[in-house]
Design an enzyme around this catalytic site. Sequence first.
Site, PDB file in Angstrom:
ATOM      1  N   ASP A  80       1.678 -22.335   4.572  1.00 41.38           N
ATOM      2  CA  ASP A  80       0.381 -22.691   4.116  1.00 41.38           C
ATOM      3  C   ASP A  80      -0.286 -23.606   4.988  1.00 41.38           C
ATOM      4  O   ASP A  80      -0.013 -24.349   5.697  1.00 41.38           O
ATOM      5  CB  ASP A  80       0.783 -23.496   2.559  1.00 41.38           C
ATOM      6  CG  ASP A  80      -0.431 -23.812   1.809  1.00 41.38           C
ATOM      7  OD1 ASP A  80      -1.350 -23.053   1.519  1.00 41.38           O
ATOM      8  OD2 ASP A  80      -1.036 -25.132   1.660  1.00 41.38           O
ATOM      9  N   GLU A 113      -0.904 -18.187   6.638  1.00 45.10           N
ATOM     10  CA  GLU A 113      -2.128 -18.442   6.024  1.00 45.10           C
ATOM     11  C   GLU A 113      -2.900 -19.104   7.083  1.00 45.10           C
ATOM     12  O   GLU A 113      -3.062 -20.303   6.659  1.00 45.10           O
ATOM     13  CB  GLU A 113      -2.013 -19.068   4.867  1.00 45.10           C
ATOM     14  CG  GLU A 113      -3.209 -18.995   3.854  1.00 45.10           C
ATOM     15  CD  GLU A 113      -3.978 -20.341   3.297  1.00 45.10           C
ATOM     16  OE1 GLU A 113      -4.973 -20.194   3.033  1.00 45.10           O
ATOM     17  OE2 GLU A 113      -2.956 -21.392   3.440  1.00 45.10           O
TER      18      GLU A 113
END
EC number: 2.4.1.18
Length: 627
Positions: free
Chosen positions: A315, A368
Amino acid sequence: MGERMQFTELDQYLFGQATHYDLYKKLGAHPVSYGRQKGVYFAVWAPNAQYVSVIGEFNDWDTQANPMEKAGPIGVFQVFVPGAREGQLYKFYIVGMHGEELYKADPYANAAEMRPGTASRITDISSYKWNDGVWMKNRPRFNEKKDAMAIYEVHPGSWMKHPSTEDNREGFFNYREFGEMLAKYVKEMGYTHVELMGIAEHPFDGSWGYQVTGYYAPTSRYGTPQDFKYMVDYLHRQKIGVILDWVPAHFPKDAHGLANFDGTAVYEHEDPRQGEHPDWGTKIYNYGRPEVKNFLIANALFWIEECHVDGLRVDAVASMLYLDYGKSDGQWVANKYGGNENLEAIEFFKHLNTVVLGRNHGTVMIAEESTAWPKVTGKAEDGGLGFSLKWNMGWMNDFLEYMKLDPYFRKDNHNKMTFAITYAYSEKYVLVLSHDEVVHLKCSMLSKMPGELEDKFKNLKAGYTFMMGHPGKKLLFMGQDFGQLREWSEERELDWFLLQEKEHRDLQSFVKDLLYIYRKYPAVHATDNDPQGFEWINADDAYRSIFSFVRKSPTKRNNLLFICNFTPVARPDYRVGVPRLKQYTQLMDENGRTGKKVFRAVKQECDNRPYSFAYPLPAYGIAIFQY
């Protein structure tokens, strides 16, 4: 202290080099026996503490009952507590450098009590007996560059719930029953992988698991670590890969967590310009500190090696790479060359990805990353970050902007759908329609579409077809495959009742058919990283808002031709140029898989090609042909 469990000089050396890859087997709480004495060995890193003891249900939370001794200069404290046993709660009591009294959860704990409680729980994670031997034996053969990857992104707590009861007010499924029900759905639909949100322990449901306090503990909301392992095991036995969301970018300031762990900045930077995210109210890891790097790298290995997970989706990578991410002038510190690149985070990623993927062939590390940072999926030795795949946020933004438009205005925005091909081979991409796109007033996928409800369904089918044909692996968030109408909320289950209505069942069946074609035909997954595998037939039909392209198989057999009409205007006389004078068998139209209608190409120029065939293209019509 017995011979078998202590933090040795070798442990200290490896920890100080950030290369103690099974560190979680030494730090934390581990049930052991010394002679006839059963108990628990505890170890914690608190380099600037004056005093550390372990407190818990085994000593009535007495701060003086079980003081810990320092194992050496690196600052690890350890103790064996006879009589402590599995299932009991505990914390570390720390007197900080300046006399602060701190009550901290164990950073390396494998279980925690249910929130709002914040204590760690003693558990023995090594006792689980795995049954996924076939999957694990075959895993090294998986190649994300060539194999199909259709990922179903799921938040376990809100996928489906039990009716609320006195014992289970929130209706959460246990990992075991969740895994069995999820596997049934995923197999039925035809996804190849699940990506699970919010697995590592976190205090606040509204963070969706992106503010972690227990990196080595599957959240107790859904059961024990053994239950979690059973879920992974079961999914593997059903031939489904498991990816976890993983958050090495930041951590919350909760008093029991990592922040200010021994009264000083242990895991974070001391300077708030380096150590805090002003927008998120969280702490930033100090990636230059070997012990912190080791904490994170060993954690990635813990999930993949200890829990058999097949990959991590990392993330907020951009927030780690840029020192000025989300910050104004004066809120950040430049690197030694005066730039905004976080040199320590770059080295961390190279180390992390090289070790994780080098030790675990067939697993994936997915970034990401929302900027144009070069070589995210490039090899570390070539100056890349070493990730397997990268989320294609650029494609996602352009695609959604186009799909939201009234069809009348699409002709002026045609390039939004064609632009991504210009950079499609610069990285190894996953095309994503994730949870981030269906929250915070962004609407569900169906609700984003223009027109009346009937038009919305037709638009979404055309959009999903275009996505399935476009180079890149695929990810779709739960609920979007049957046309969830409401935005997603972590507080309630998906609106499964919608499947009582025909339009929602039809959409679900259509997505299932798309996934079948995606898995069956290598043309749409084996050449994602080969520019020879994609060719526009007509990228410039802006006036009619029609896109036609081919995906080519590596064997040159079973190539696929895609046609997508993004307006409500039927084209009964539609003619498409084709690469070869062959038969074209229709596999699918806007209603799903077809009975294999055959069209024969003729010598007639169209789309700047000598051959073509005519085909009646309905309003919002799609077609997939095999040749």
